[in-house]
Design an enzyme around this catalytic site. Structure first.
Site, PDB file in Angstrom:
ATOM      1  N   ASP A  19       0.880  -1.175   0.000  1.00 48.97           N
ATOM      2  CA  ASP A  19       0.000   0.000   0.000  1.00 48.97           C
ATOM      3  C   ASP A  19       0.914   1.220   0.000  1.00 48.97           C
ATOM      4  O   ASP A  19       2.137   1.097   0.156  1.00 48.97           O
ATOM      5  CB  ASP A  19      -0.874  -0.014   1.271  1.00 48.97           C
ATOM      6  CG  ASP A  19      -1.775   1.225   1.381  1.00 48.97           C
ATOM      7  OD1 ASP A  19      -2.403   1.592   0.376  1.00 48.97           O
ATOM      8  OD2 ASP A  19      -1.835   1.834   2.466  1.00 48.97           O
ATOM      9  N   SER A  20       0.303   2.395  -0.143  1.00 52.23           N
ATOM     10  CA  SER A  20       1.100   3.620  -0.067  1.00 52.23           C
ATOM     11  C   SER A  20       1.614   3.858   1.354  1.00 52.23           C
ATOM     12  O   SER A  20       2.519   4.661   1.546  1.00 52.23           O
ATOM     13  CB  SER A  20       0.237   4.817  -0.490  1.00 52.23           C
ATOM     14  OG  SER A  20      -0.822   4.968   0.427  1.00 52.23           O
ATOM     15  N   TYR A  36      -0.875   8.433  -2.434  1.00 53.90           N
ATOM     16  CA  TYR A  36      -0.922   8.114  -3.858  1.00 53.90           C
ATOM     17  C   TYR A  36      -2.142   8.771  -4.525  1.00 53.90           C
ATOM     18  O   TYR A  36      -2.137   9.039  -5.711  1.00 53.90           O
ATOM     19  CB  TYR A  36      -1.058   6.601  -4.056  1.00 53.90           C
ATOM     20  CG  TYR A  36       0.212   5.790  -3.968  1.00 53.90           C
ATOM     21  CD1 TYR A  36       1.414   6.347  -3.542  1.00 53.90           C
ATOM     22  CD2 TYR A  36       0.194   4.444  -4.326  1.00 53.90           C
ATOM     23  CE1 TYR A  36       2.561   5.567  -3.476  1.00 53.90           C
ATOM     24  CE2 TYR A  36       1.335   3.666  -4.268  1.00 53.90           C
ATOM     25  CZ  TYR A  36       2.516   4.227  -3.833  1.00 53.90           C
ATOM     26  OH  TYR A  36       3.648   3.451  -3.769  1.00 53.90           O
ATOM     27  N   GLY A  37      -3.193   8.926  -3.730  1.00 54.06           N
ATOM     28  CA  GLY A  37      -4.500   9.268  -4.296  1.00 54.06           C
ATOM     29  C   GLY A  37      -4.574  10.590  -5.035  1.00 54.06           C
ATOM     30  O   GLY A  37      -5.498  10.817  -5.817  1.00 54.06           O
ATOM     31  N   CYS A  67      -4.450  -1.563  -1.912  1.00 55.17           N
ATOM     32  CA  CYS A  67      -4.574  -0.131  -2.186  1.00 55.17           C
ATOM     33  C   CYS A  67      -5.479   0.066  -3.399  1.00 55.17           C
ATOM     34  O   CYS A  67      -5.147  -0.381  -4.502  1.00 55.17           O
ATOM     35  CB  CYS A  67      -3.193   0.450  -2.473  1.00 55.17           C
ATOM     36  SG  CYS A  67      -3.223   2.197  -2.900  1.00 55.17           S
ATOM     37  N   ASN A  68      -6.606   0.725  -3.171  1.00 58.03           N
ATOM     38  CA  ASN A  68      -7.550   0.978  -4.265  1.00 58.03           C
ATOM     39  C   ASN A  68      -6.921   1.835  -5.352  1.00 58.03           C
ATOM     40  O   ASN A  68      -7.154   1.628  -6.536  1.00 58.03           O
ATOM     41  CB  ASN A  68      -8.784   1.719  -3.737  1.00 58.03           C
ATOM     42  CG  ASN A  68      -9.642   0.876  -2.835  1.00 58.03           C
ATOM     43  OD1 ASN A  68     -10.679   0.387  -3.236  1.00 58.03           O
ATOM     44  ND2 ASN A  68      -9.216   0.681  -1.589  1.00 58.03           N
ATOM     45  N   SER A  69      -6.122   2.829  -4.945  1.00 56.02           N
ATOM     46  CA  SER A  69      -5.553   3.770  -5.916  1.00 56.02           C
ATOM     47  C   SER A  69      -4.599   3.059  -6.870  1.00 56.02           C
ATOM     48  O   SER A  69      -4.526   3.394  -8.052  1.00 56.02           O
ATOM     49  CB  SER A  69      -4.830   4.910  -5.187  1.00 56.02           C
ATOM     50  OG  SER A  69      -5.670   5.466  -4.205  1.00 56.02           O
ATOM     51  N   GLU A 110      -2.338   8.892   8.370  1.00 56.88           N
ATOM     52  CA  GLU A 110      -0.885   8.653   8.428  1.00 56.88           C
ATOM     53  C   GLU A 110      -0.228   9.453   9.557  1.00 56.88           C
ATOM     54  O   GLU A 110       0.854   9.110  10.014  1.00 56.88           O
ATOM     55  CB  GLU A 110      -0.223   8.963   7.080  1.00 56.88           C
ATOM     56  CG  GLU A 110      -0.564   7.965   5.970  1.00 56.88           C
ATOM     57  CD  GLU A 110       0.086   6.585   6.155  1.00 56.88           C
ATOM     58  OE1 GLU A 110       1.056   6.465   6.910  1.00 56.88           O
ATOM     59  OE2 GLU A 110      -0.414   5.622   5.534  1.00 56.88           O
ATOM     60  N   CYS A 117     -11.041   2.934   0.215  1.00 62.09           N
ATOM     61  CA  CYS A 117      -9.628   3.224   0.455  1.00 62.09           C
ATOM     62  C   CYS A 117      -9.266   2.429   1.693  1.00 62.09           C
ATOM     63  O   CYS A 117     -10.022   2.448   2.683  1.00 62.09           O
ATOM     64  CB  CYS A 117      -9.418   4.719   0.709  1.00 62.09           C
ATOM     65  SG  CYS A 117      -7.737   5.122   1.272  1.00 62.09           S
ATOM     66  N   THR A 118      -8.155   1.728   1.641  1.00 60.56           N
ATOM     67  CA  THR A 118      -7.835   0.818   2.751  1.00 60.56           C
ATOM     68  C   THR A 118      -7.453   1.556   4.034  1.00 60.56           C
ATOM     69  O   THR A 118      -7.368   0.939   5.099  1.00 60.56           O
ATOM     70  CB  THR A 118      -6.720  -0.167   2.340  1.00 60.56           C
ATOM     71  OG1 THR A 118      -5.606   0.583   1.837  1.00 60.56           O
ATOM     72  CG2 THR A 118      -7.213  -1.121   1.271  1.00 60.56           C
ATOM     73  N   HIS A 119      -7.230   2.866   3.945  1.00 60.58           N
ATOM     74  CA  HIS A 119      -7.004   3.647   5.165  1.00 60.58           C
ATOM     75  C   HIS A 119      -8.319   3.886   5.938  1.00 60.58           C
ATOM     76  O   HIS A 119      -8.289   4.132   7.138  1.00 60.58           O
ATOM     77  CB  HIS A 119      -6.419   5.023   4.838  1.00 60.58           C
ATOM     78  CG  HIS A 119      -4.960   5.023   4.510  1.00 60.58           C
ATOM     79  ND1 HIS A 119      -4.459   4.538   3.323  1.00 60.58           N
ATOM     80  CD2 HIS A 119      -3.883   5.472   5.208  1.00 60.58           C
ATOM     81  CE1 HIS A 119      -3.138   4.694   3.302  1.00 60.58           C
ATOM     82  NE2 HIS A 119      -2.766   5.250   4.442  1.00 60.58           N
TER      83      HIS A 119
HETATM   84  N1  DGL Z   1      -4.798   3.175   0.920  1.00 53.51           N
HETATM   85  C1  DGL Z   1      -4.842   3.639  -0.419  1.00 53.51           C
HETATM   86  C2  DGL Z   1      -6.102   3.280  -1.143  1.00 53.51           C
HETATM   87  O1  DGL Z   1      -6.733   2.303  -0.822  1.00 53.51           O
HETATM   88  C3  DGL Z   1      -4.546   5.060  -0.749  1.00 53.51           C
HETATM   89  C4  DGL Z   1      -3.949   6.004  -0.040  1.00 53.51           C
HETATM   90  C5  DGL Z   1      -3.211   7.149  -0.648  1.00 53.51           C
HETATM   91  O2  DGL Z   1      -3.816   8.106  -1.132  1.00 53.51           O
HETATM   92  O3  DGL Z   1      -2.010   7.043  -0.584  1.00 53.51           O
HETATM   93  O4  DGL Z   1      -6.468   3.937  -2.088  1.00 53.51           O
END
Ligand code: DGL
Length: 276
Positions: free
Chosen positions: A11-12, A43-44, A74-76, A153, A185-187
């Site tokens: 993931d990011s 990443y998003g 990570c979805n992104s 984060e 988003c996994t966060h």
């Molecule tokens: N956890 C990541 C996701 O599922 C993205 C986070 C990011 O923006 O870095 O998209």
């Protein structure tokens, strides 16, 4: 053939640890190598090309570590290029989007579902396409929530500032009376308390983590890749940024399995390596 190699996951940053937690719970005999690209999150807000090139670098790094499977937590990353990873990896590649959609469609009672994610994920339209493929009758309402990941984060999942931002982002979904909210988003599962307050107690929050863990298990069974060794597995947690703060945050979010985090940089994919 039984396979004692680890599962690779990335993931990011620390969001993918929500998926890691579910995998460790469901598959306590499987070793995990987790990479968080904390030097380059979020990443998003980045371009598809940039996210894709980061994903290539990390996938190649994990494959060099001889992982038996890649979990894109990570979805992104998934919206930017999971197809390429699936084509080139040579091991099963598991994403998070189908899993979240499946659980969301199972949960909705009024056929109005919300999804929240990063700008990259929401702008890609991947959730709209995935829902339309499964059920053309369901109405999907989406919202990007770009401020969420930096808060998580920093270890902030409850502050009044974050709550105010969440109220703003989610207002259109509340107005549409969605009864189910997919956390795209996994966060975001780390914000479940706050999101439930904003959406109200009757809205079902969907984290893809548990469904992804089931997909991981199903793929290991399908390809006969389960580890058979009885000794407890040893996990590895790596990140590209500050290892101390990732370990601290990781212990809060994932638990005691993270006793040590190693700093690790990844190199751009070489020309001619198949990943350039
Ligand atoms: N956890 C990541 C996701 O599922 C993205 C986070 C990011 O923006 O870095 O998209």
């Amino acid at each position: 053939m039984p396979d004692d190699r680890p599962i690779g996951m990335f993931d990011s940053g620390s969001g993918g640890l929500t998926v890691a937690r579910a995998v460790l719970d469901l598959l306590p005999n499987e070793p995990l190598v987790y990479f968080g690209d904390t030097a380059r999150f979020p990443y998003g807000d980045r371009s598809v090309a940039e996210i894709r090139s980061f994903a290539r670098e990390i996938a190649r790094f994990l494959l060099d570590r001889d992982v038996k499977m890649l979990v894109v937590a990570c979805n992104s990353v998934e919206v930017a290029g999971i197809e390429e990873l699936t084509d080139r990896a040579g091991v099963p590649v598991i994403g998070v989007i189908e899993a979240g959609v499946r659980a969301g469609l199972r949960a909705t009672r009024n056929g109005r579902v919300g999804v929240i994610g990063t700008v990259a994920t929401i702008e890609s339209g991947a959730y709209l396409r995935a829902v339309a493929r499964e059920d053309g009758e369901v109405r999907l309402v989406s919202a990007a929530c770009p401020a969420f990941v930096p808060h998580v984060e920093r270890g902030d999942t409850t502050s009044p500032e974050l709550l105010a931002k969440a109220r703003g982002y989610l207002q259109p979904l509340v107005a549409e009376e969605v009864d189910t909210l997919i956390l795209g988003c996994t966060h975001y599962p780390l914000l479940s308390g706050l999101l439930q307050v904003v959406m109200g107690p009757d809205v079902v929050l969907i984290s893809s983590a548990e469904e992804v863990a089931k997909d991981v298990y199903a793929a290991l069974v399908r390809d006969d890749l389960l580890r058979r060794e009885a000794r407890p597995p040893v996990h590895e947690f790596l990140c590209s940024g500050d290892a101390g703060s990732f370990a601290e945050l990781g212990r809060r979010f994932l638990g005691p399995e993270i006793d040590q985090v190693r700093p690790q940089s990844v190199q751009p994919a070489r020309e001619g390596s198949g990943w350039s």
